[in-house]
Design an enzyme around this catalytic site. Structure first.
Site, PDB file in Angstrom:
ATOM      1  CB  SER A 136     -39.021 -35.946 -62.414  1.00 28.55           C
ATOM      2  OG  SER A 136     -38.799 -34.936 -62.883  1.00 28.55           O
ATOM      3  CE1 TYR A 149     -34.692 -35.571 -59.203  1.00 30.19           C
ATOM      4  CE2 TYR A 149     -35.122 -35.235 -61.279  1.00 30.19           C
ATOM      5  CZ  TYR A 149     -35.460 -35.112 -60.238  1.00 30.19           C
ATOM      6  OH  TYR A 149     -36.613 -34.512 -59.776  1.00 30.19           O
TER       7      TYR A 149
HETATM    8  N1  LIG Z   1     -38.834 -28.824 -57.927  1.00 33.15           N
HETATM    9  C1  LIG Z   1     -38.758 -29.382 -59.172  1.00 33.15           C
HETATM   10  O1  LIG Z   1     -38.626 -28.662 -60.074  1.00 33.15           O
HETATM   11  C2  LIG Z   1     -39.007 -31.019 -59.200  1.00 33.15           C
HETATM   12  C3  LIG Z   1     -39.464 -31.512 -60.420  1.00 33.15           C
HETATM   13  C4  LIG Z   1     -39.793 -32.827 -60.425  1.00 33.15           C
HETATM   14  C5  LIG Z   1     -39.636 -33.541 -59.440  1.00 33.15           C
HETATM   15  N2  LIG Z   1     -39.386 -33.014 -57.954  1.00 33.15           N
HETATM   16  C6  LIG Z   1     -39.350 -34.036 -57.031  1.00 33.15           C
HETATM   17  O2  LIG Z   1     -40.196 -33.341 -56.024  1.00 33.15           O
HETATM   18  C7  LIG Z   1     -39.603 -33.800 -54.510  1.00 33.15           C
HETATM   19  C8  LIG Z   1     -39.542 -32.495 -53.657  1.00 33.15           C
HETATM   20  O3  LIG Z   1     -38.557 -31.953 -54.294  1.00 33.15           O
HETATM   21  P1  LIG Z   1     -38.704 -30.112 -54.090  1.00 33.15           P
HETATM   22  O4  LIG Z   1     -38.538 -29.435 -55.290  1.00 33.15           O
HETATM   23  O5  LIG Z   1     -39.319 -29.826 -53.119  1.00 33.15           O
HETATM   24  O6  LIG Z   1     -37.011 -30.219 -53.256  1.00 33.15           O
HETATM   25  P2  LIG Z   1     -36.679 -29.692 -51.775  1.00 33.15           P
HETATM   26  O7  LIG Z   1     -37.272 -28.477 -51.562  1.00 33.15           O
HETATM   27  O8  LIG Z   1     -35.276 -29.866 -51.837  1.00 33.15           O
HETATM   28  O9  LIG Z   1     -37.283 -30.876 -50.984  1.00 33.15           O
HETATM   29  C9  LIG Z   1     -36.600 -32.146 -50.947  1.00 33.15           C
HETATM   30  C10 LIG Z   1     -37.010 -32.903 -49.589  1.00 33.15           C
HETATM   31  O10 LIG Z   1     -36.651 -34.026 -49.530  1.00 33.15           O
HETATM   32  C11 LIG Z   1     -36.087 -34.106 -48.241  1.00 33.15           C
HETATM   33  N3  LIG Z   1     -34.823 -35.165 -48.172  1.00 33.15           N
HETATM   34  C12 LIG Z   1     -33.742 -35.107 -49.014  1.00 33.15           C
HETATM   35  N4  LIG Z   1     -32.969 -36.011 -48.639  1.00 33.15           N
HETATM   36  C13 LIG Z   1     -33.532 -36.738 -47.697  1.00 33.15           C
HETATM   37  C14 LIG Z   1     -33.270 -37.927 -46.765  1.00 33.15           C
HETATM   38  N5  LIG Z   1     -31.859 -38.432 -46.890  1.00 33.15           N
HETATM   39  N6  LIG Z   1     -33.932 -38.369 -45.907  1.00 33.15           N
HETATM   40  C15 LIG Z   1     -35.314 -37.648 -45.655  1.00 33.15           C
HETATM   41  N7  LIG Z   1     -35.613 -36.781 -46.300  1.00 33.15           N
HETATM   42  C16 LIG Z   1     -34.877 -36.323 -47.202  1.00 33.15           C
HETATM   43  C17 LIG Z   1     -35.801 -32.769 -47.555  1.00 33.15           C
HETATM   44  O11 LIG Z   1     -35.766 -32.734 -46.385  1.00 33.15           O
HETATM   45  P3  LIG Z   1     -34.362 -32.715 -45.315  1.00 33.15           P
HETATM   46  O12 LIG Z   1     -33.489 -32.017 -46.066  1.00 33.15           O
HETATM   47  O13 LIG Z   1     -35.024 -32.136 -44.100  1.00 33.15           O
HETATM   48  O14 LIG Z   1     -34.024 -34.215 -45.005  1.00 33.15           O
HETATM   49  C18 LIG Z   1     -36.774 -31.946 -48.286  1.00 33.15           C
HETATM   50  O15 LIG Z   1     -37.905 -32.024 -47.677  1.00 33.15           O
HETATM   51  C19 LIG Z   1     -38.360 -34.617 -54.918  1.00 33.15           C
HETATM   52  O16 LIG Z   1     -38.436 -35.912 -55.189  1.00 33.15           O
HETATM   53  C20 LIG Z   1     -37.838 -33.948 -56.323  1.00 33.15           C
HETATM   54  O17 LIG Z   1     -37.113 -35.125 -57.159  1.00 33.15           O
HETATM   55  C21 LIG Z   1     -39.151 -31.888 -58.090  1.00 33.15           C
END
Ligand SMILES: NC(=O)c1ccc[n+]([C@@H]2O[C@H](COP(=O)([O-])OP(=O)(O)OC[C@H]3O[C@@H](n4cnc5c(N)ncnc54)[C@H](OP(=O)(O)O)[C@@H]3O)[C@@H](O)[C@H]2O)c1
Length: 253
Positions: A136, A149
């Site tokens: 991130s 985080y």
């Molecule tokens: N959105 C942003 O602004 C942003 C910015 C920087 C980095 N990121 C990173 O990008 C990645 C994806 O984020 P996102 O924004 O797409 O969030 P999201 O829509 O909440 O997706 C998170 C994913 O992680 C999975 N997950 C969570 N806990 C898990 C577990 N214990 N085991 C297996 N899967 C798990 C969830 O699936 P299930 O609930 O089905 O398990 C979901 O598919 C994350 O690492 C986040 O930190 C996001």
């Protein structure tokens, strides 16, 4: 990286960035399996034609079982994308934050390590493959309302660098995706600056397609965060981002 002929697992692909990248890899011609916990989301993705596997990255036995399922169906697997993650607010003036910190480290850092460990022997034995870890902009420029985080993502950055060095010579590469705020996971409601998911994914796939693939996938919107320390803007930006501490429930009123 040629995006048209990969065999990909997206761990944490049931929503948000992971699901969109899964769809983009598939649209480019790759074979894609998606992992996550949500049975409903997995069923919907299966109906779209994806291979799916139930996995909880906080549970080593679940990760090992998912690995066995995936490799039995996709013995040619060559790309493991680890988008699983949680983004939790923590008020460090209240020791009750610890549970959120522990969940964050267990999911984001140890979860990444569990998935990497599960697939490392397979990829080394193939002699070719790619891990895509996800950090991130917050790994490089803290966002004070989410301290655990930030720590987890800075750790995944450091881990990715060491993993790349340790796998050097095996044919297995490590690519670190460094998203800025993207309009997923509720960000769209609280952050007007969050990048639309579609635009973000288009930029990411363009960068991934470069040959050689960059070690870090940095879309334009994350450059100010990634290079803040180098550019001398770090202190000002951390102060600016500290204003967001007002969003913590305990600081309101
Ligand atoms: N959105 C942003 O602004 C942003 C910015 C920087 C980095 N990121 C990173 O990008 C990645 C994806 O984020 P996102 O924004 O797409 O969030 P999201 O829509 O909440 O997706 C998170 C994913 O992680 C999975 N997950 C969570 N806990 C898990 C577990 N214990 N085991 C297996 N899967 C798990 C969830 O699936 P299930 O609930 O089905 O398990 C979901 O598919 C994350 O690492 C986040 O930190 C996001």
């Amino acid at each position: 990286m040629d995006l048209s002929d990969r065999t990909v697992l997206v761990a944490g692909g049931t929503s948000g960035i992971g699901r969109e990248l899964a769809r983009r890899f598939a649209a480019a011609g790759s074979t894609v399996a998606v992992g996550g916990r949500s049975p409903q989301a997995l069923a919907e993705l299966a109906a779209e034609g994806f291979g799916t596997v139930s996995v909880d990255v906080t549970d080593s036995a679940s990760v090992a079982a998912a690995r066995d399922t995936v490799l039995a169906r996709y013995p040619e697997l060559d790309t493991v994308v680890i988008t699983s993650g949680v983004m939790l607010l923590e008020d460090l003036r209240d020791p009750a934050h610890f549970e959120a910190a522990a969940t964050t480290i267990d999911t984001n850092l140890l979860g990444t390590i569990r998935v990497v460990d599960a697939f490392t022997p397979h990829l080394i034995q193939r002699g070719a493959g790619t891990f895509v870890t996800v950090t991130s902009g917050i790994a490089f420029l803290p966002f004070p309302p989410m301290p655990g985080y930030a720590a987890s993502k800075a750790a995944v950055h450091a881990y990715s660098e060491a993993l790349r060095a340790q796998l050097d010579g095996t044919g297995v590469g490590v690519v670190e995706l460094v998203p800025p705020a993207v309009a997923t996971a509720g960000q769209e409601k609280v952050n007007p600056h969050a990048l639309p998911l579609d635009d973000f994914a288009t930029e990411v796939m363009h960068l991934l397609a470069q040959d050689p693939t960059p070690h870090e996938i940095l879309v334009q919107g994350v450059l100010a965060h990634r290079w803040a320390e180098r550019d001398g803007t770090y202190d000002d930006l951390v102060a600016q981002r500290s204003q967001a501490l007002a969003m913590l429930p305990g600081r309101q009123g």
